[in-house]
Every structure is written in C-alpha cells, then in structure tokens.
Design a protein around this motif. Structure first.
Motif, short mmCIF file in Angstrom:
data_model
loop_
_atom_site.label_atom_id
_atom_site.label_comp_id
_atom_site.label_asym_id
_atom_site.label_seq_id
_atom_site.Cartn_x
_atom_site.Cartn_y
_atom_site.Cartn_z
N PHE A 169 28.03 26.90 -3.28
CA PHE A 169 28.45 27.41 -1.97
C PHE A 169 29.97 27.47 -1.88
N LYS B 217 31.49 32.52 6.43
CA LYS B 217 30.41 31.61 6.06
C LYS B 217 29.10 32.36 5.83
N GLU C 183 26.91 32.28 2.47
CA GLU C 183 25.51 31.86 2.41
C GLU C 183 24.66 32.92 1.70
N THR D 208 25.53 32.80 -1.98
CA THR D 208 24.93 31.60 -2.58
C THR D 208 23.45 31.83 -2.85
N ASN D 209 22.75 32.41 -1.89
CA ASN D 209 21.33 32.71 -2.10
C ASN D 209 21.14 33.66 -3.27
#
Length: 92
Positions: A19, A29, A33, A36-37
């Motif tokens: 992250f 952010k 996210e 990151t996924n």
C-alpha cells in the motif's frame, strides 16, 4: 512451500508495504487502494510462474512495477476518453 503459498505469505506480511508503494506513486488514497488491489491480484495470478525462489522478491516487486504502469496507462486512457467526450459536448 509452493509458489502460491509463498505469494500469499508475502502479501500478508507486506500488505502495508505494498500500500505504501502504491500511495507513493498515485495522488490519493482511493487510487492507492485500487492500485494495491490490482497489485495483489496480479501477484496471485502470477504465482505459478515463479520458478526461482532466489529471485522471488525481485519477481513480486517487478509485478508491482508492471501493474503500476498498467494502472497509469488505464487512468490516462480514461482521462483522454473523458476529454474527448467533453470536447464533443462543447462542440454541440
């Protein structure tokens, strides 16, 4: 340990680091996210391709870098499509 297990363990142990990697490359952010996924999914999908355990860390971080490039490409394409739509609407 299988490659799949190694990747799952790596993700579990390094999710905050993944992250942080994503957040350092995108502006907010929510994008971090999403990135990151995408990185986690790409790592899981590529687990079976890992053949050299000594190159494991380089391989998974290479996946992260490639996923980031794909993320940027998709985001830039979306921006271009929105700009083209706005230009068409302004022209009408």
């Amino acid at each position: 340990m299988s490659s799949q297990n190694a990747v799952v363990n790596f993700i579990e142990e390094n999710l905050k680091t993944i992250f942080a990697y994503a957040l350092s490359r995108v502006s907010n952010k929510e994008d971090a996210e999403d990135l990151t996924n995408d990185i986690v999914v790409a790592m899981l999908q590529s687990a079976d391709k890992i053949q050299n355990q000594e190159a494991f860390y380089g391989y998974v971080w290479g996946i992260a870098a490639n996923t980031y490039r794909k993320f940027l490409y998709k985001r830039n394409r979306r921006k271009q499509e929105v700009s083209a739509e706005e230009m068409q609407e302004d022209g009408n």
